[in-house]
Scaffold this motif. Structure first.
Motif, PDB file in Angstrom:
ATOM      1  N   ALA A 103      24.237 -43.133  21.913  1.00 22.07           N
ATOM      2  CA  ALA A 103      25.555 -43.176  20.996  1.00 22.07           C
ATOM      3  C   ALA A 103      26.391 -44.039  19.719  1.00 22.07           C
ATOM      4  O   ALA A 103      26.544 -43.528  19.561  1.00 22.07           O
ATOM      5  CB  ALA A 103      26.299 -42.669  22.833  1.00 22.07           C
ATOM      6  N   SER A 104      25.995 -45.184  20.569  1.00 21.89           N
ATOM      7  CA  SER A 104      27.006 -46.489  19.307  1.00 21.89           C
ATOM      8  C   SER A 104      25.348 -46.193  17.821  1.00 21.89           C
ATOM      9  O   SER A 104      25.909 -46.105  16.849  1.00 21.89           O
ATOM     10  CB  SER A 104      26.388 -47.562  19.484  1.00 21.89           C
ATOM     11  N   LEU A 105      24.733 -45.298  17.889  1.00 20.63           N
ATOM     12  CA  LEU A 105      23.442 -46.129  17.063  1.00 20.63           C
ATOM     13  C   LEU A 105      23.802 -44.890  15.826  1.00 20.63           C
ATOM     14  O   LEU A 105      24.231 -44.397  15.033  1.00 20.63           O
ATOM     15  CB  LEU A 105      22.699 -46.034  16.846  1.00 20.63           C
ATOM     16  N   LEU A 106      24.070 -43.360  16.960  1.00 22.14           N
ATOM     17  CA  LEU A 106      24.531 -42.249  16.126  1.00 22.14           C
ATOM     18  C   LEU A 106      26.243 -42.030  15.503  1.00 22.14           C
ATOM     19  O   LEU A 106      26.620 -41.003  14.797  1.00 22.14           O
ATOM     20  CB  LEU A 106      24.705 -41.642  17.023  1.00 22.14           C
ATOM     21  N   VAL A 107      26.981 -42.861  16.238  1.00 22.13           N
ATOM     22  CA  VAL A 107      28.122 -43.938  15.690  1.00 22.13           C
ATOM     23  C   VAL A 107      27.728 -44.059  14.223  1.00 22.13           C
ATOM     24  O   VAL A 107      28.893 -44.071  13.588  1.00 22.13           O
ATOM     25  CB  VAL A 107      29.130 -43.789  16.440  1.00 22.13           C
ATOM     26  N   VAL A 108      27.453 -45.178  13.929  1.00 22.85           N
ATOM     27  CA  VAL A 108      27.315 -45.768  13.694  1.00 22.85           C
ATOM     28  C   VAL A 108      26.571 -45.495  12.110  1.00 22.85           C
ATOM     29  O   VAL A 108      26.884 -45.287  10.775  1.00 22.85           O
ATOM     30  CB  VAL A 108      26.439 -47.514  13.532  1.00 22.85           C
ATOM     31  N   THR A 109      25.664 -44.138  12.023  1.00 17.01           N
ATOM     32  CA  THR A 109      24.943 -43.566  11.261  1.00 17.01           C
ATOM     33  C   THR A 109      26.050 -42.323  10.867  1.00 17.01           C
ATOM     34  O   THR A 109      25.778 -42.138   9.493  1.00 17.01           O
ATOM     35  CB  THR A 109      23.465 -43.094  12.140  1.00 17.01           C
ATOM     36  N   ALA A 110      26.509 -41.732  11.661  1.00 19.40           N
ATOM     37  CA  ALA A 110      27.780 -40.503  11.101  1.00 19.40           C
ATOM     38  C   ALA A 110      28.788 -41.564  10.197  1.00 19.40           C
ATOM     39  O   ALA A 110      28.719 -40.848   9.042  1.00 19.40           O
ATOM     40  CB  ALA A 110      28.356 -39.922  12.726  1.00 19.40           C
ATOM     41  N   LEU A 111      29.131 -42.872  10.986  1.00 25.86           N
ATOM     42  CA  LEU A 111      30.233 -42.785   9.744  1.00 25.86           C
ATOM     43  C   LEU A 111      30.285 -43.605   8.267  1.00 25.86           C
ATOM     44  O   LEU A 111      30.511 -43.664   7.369  1.00 25.86           O
ATOM     45  CB  LEU A 111      30.598 -44.466  10.681  1.00 25.86           C
TER      46      LEU A 111
ATOM     47  N   GLU B 128      34.651 -47.911   4.656  1.00 28.21           N
ATOM     48  CA  GLU B 128      33.115 -48.789   5.604  1.00 28.21           C
ATOM     49  C   GLU B 128      34.225 -49.945   6.872  1.00 28.21           C
ATOM     50  O   GLU B 128      33.936 -49.915   7.888  1.00 28.21           O
ATOM     51  CB  GLU B 128      32.081 -48.926   5.480  1.00 28.21           C
ATOM     52  N   ILE B 129      34.791 -50.397   6.233  1.00 28.13           N
ATOM     53  CA  ILE B 129      34.731 -51.848   7.397  1.00 28.13           C
ATOM     54  C   ILE B 129      35.904 -51.114   7.252  1.00 28.13           C
ATOM     55  O   ILE B 129      36.258 -51.712   8.928  1.00 28.13           O
ATOM     56  CB  ILE B 129      35.194 -53.167   5.963  1.00 28.13           C
ATOM     57  N   ILE B 130      37.177 -51.251   7.255  1.00 26.20           N
ATOM     58  CA  ILE B 130      38.052 -50.329   8.415  1.00 26.20           C
ATOM     59  C   ILE B 130      37.489 -49.569   9.063  1.00 26.20           C
ATOM     60  O   ILE B 130      38.694 -49.336  10.059  1.00 26.20           O
ATOM     61  CB  ILE B 130      38.672 -49.447   7.209  1.00 26.20           C
ATOM     62  N   ALA B 131      36.581 -48.371   9.153  1.00 25.92           N
ATOM     63  CA  ALA B 131      36.364 -47.677   9.899  1.00 25.92           C
ATOM     64  C   ALA B 131      35.312 -48.272  11.248  1.00 25.92           C
ATOM     65  O   ALA B 131      35.972 -48.353  12.197  1.00 25.92           O
ATOM     66  CB  ALA B 131      34.965 -46.490  10.006  1.00 25.92           C
TER      67      ALA B 131
ATOM     68  N   LEU C  56      27.483 -42.131   7.048  1.00 23.03           N
ATOM     69  CA  LEU C  56      27.428 -40.776   6.185  1.00 23.03           C
ATOM     70  C   LEU C  56      29.028 -40.203   5.797  1.00 23.03           C
ATOM     71  O   LEU C  56      28.840 -40.439   4.327  1.00 23.03           O
ATOM     72  CB  LEU C  56      26.331 -39.811   7.147  1.00 23.03           C
ATOM     73  N   LEU C  57      29.673 -39.988   6.530  1.00 26.32           N
ATOM     74  CA  LEU C  57      30.861 -39.420   6.712  1.00 26.32           C
ATOM     75  C   LEU C  57      32.028 -40.383   5.775  1.00 26.32           C
ATOM     76  O   LEU C  57      32.799 -39.958   4.503  1.00 26.32           O
ATOM     77  CB  LEU C  57      31.315 -38.807   7.758  1.00 26.32           C
ATOM     78  N   VAL C  58      32.331 -41.429   6.318  1.00 26.92           N
ATOM     79  CA  VAL C  58      33.280 -42.549   5.203  1.00 26.92           C
ATOM     80  C   VAL C  58      33.234 -42.303   3.703  1.00 26.92           C
ATOM     81  O   VAL C  58      34.297 -42.493   3.041  1.00 26.92           O
ATOM     82  CB  VAL C  58      33.073 -44.169   6.094  1.00 26.92           C
ATOM     83  N   PRO C  59      32.006 -43.024   3.057  1.00 26.37           N
ATOM     84  CA  PRO C  59      31.855 -42.195   1.782  1.00 26.37           C
ATOM     85  C   PRO C  59      32.600 -40.836   1.264  1.00 26.37           C
ATOM     86  O   PRO C  59      32.564 -41.405   0.397  1.00 26.37           O
ATOM     87  CB  PRO C  59      29.965 -42.674   1.267  1.00 26.37           C
ATOM     88  N   LEU C  60      32.090 -39.858   2.004  1.00 24.38           N
ATOM     89  CA  LEU C  60      32.265 -39.021   1.461  1.00 24.38           C
ATOM     90  C   LEU C  60      33.617 -38.642   1.283  1.00 24.38           C
ATOM     91  O   LEU C  60      34.849 -38.542   0.622  1.00 24.38           O
ATOM     92  CB  LEU C  60      31.642 -37.953   2.596  1.00 24.38           C
ATOM     93  N   ILE C  61      34.459 -38.962   2.523  1.00 23.00           N
ATOM     94  CA  ILE C  61      36.216 -38.760   3.011  1.00 23.00           C
ATOM     95  C   ILE C  61      36.894 -40.216   1.415  1.00 23.00           C
ATOM     96  O   ILE C  61      37.900 -39.658   1.210  1.00 23.00           O
ATOM     97  CB  ILE C  61      35.771 -39.113   4.217  1.00 23.00           C
ATOM     98  N   VAL C  62      36.209 -41.603   1.492  1.00 26.87           N
ATOM     99  CA  VAL C  62      36.804 -42.297   0.706  1.00 26.87           C
ATOM    100  C   VAL C  62      37.099 -41.416  -0.680  1.00 26.87           C
ATOM    101  O   VAL C  62      38.159 -41.682  -1.149  1.00 26.87           O
ATOM    102  CB  VAL C  62      36.469 -43.407   0.875  1.00 26.87           C
TER     103      VAL C  62
END
Length: 149
Positions: A9-17, A39-42, A19-25
């Motif tokens: 679950a932790s590895l999945l959360v890190v992988t999702a972040l 990514e650091i803030i996330a 992927l998603l954080v650059p798109l959101i930022v």
């Protein structure tokens, strides 16, 4: 926490972040921040300092060290050595020519910023807002204020 377990679950959360954080930022227009800062803030939000969603494991420690090495590598690629060459200045004041050299100007600007931030840190320390004026002044000196504007 022990580092021997494997948390999918932790590895999945890190992988999702990742992927998603650059798109959101990149979509946020109100405040422009670099992707790495997002990514650091996330990471702070989902890590031990925030909601503690991530559990430490050997895989995440590997990703942590690999990510730091990759970040240092990419930062090294961003250095433009042509800017370190002295610029040509008309004849005139030798101090003006000396201060227009990029390494000298950067050193002077960093020193001036550190002196000003240390004086502000001393004021905040005397008002009991911070515990370490030296650490706070280093943080203020290295903080990149341009992305904020």
């Amino acid at each position: 926490m022990d580092n021997t377990g494997f948390s999918l679950a932790s590895l999945l959360v890190v992988t999702a972040l990742g992927l998603l954080v650059p798109l959101i930022v990149t979509r946020i227009r109100a405040v422009r921040i670099p992707i790495v800062v997002g990514e650091i803030i996330a990471g702070v939000v989902v890590g031990k300092s925030g909601f503690s969603i991530i559990q430490n494991s050997e895989w995440l420690q590997f990703l942590q060290f690999f990510g730091l090495a990759f970040l240092m590598f990419v930062s090294g690629l961003e250095i433009d050595f042509a800017t370190l060459k002295p610029t040509k200045v008309r004849k005139g004041n030798r101090y003006a020519r000396f201060l227009t050299m990029p390494p000298v100007f950067a050193t002077f600007a960093t020193g001036l910023t550190f002196v000003l931030s240390y004086s502000l840190s001393q004021v905040l320390f005397n008002l009991h807002f911070i515990k370490s004026p030296l650490l706070f002044s280093l943080i203020l000196t290295t903080f990149d204020w341009l992305w904020f504007f």
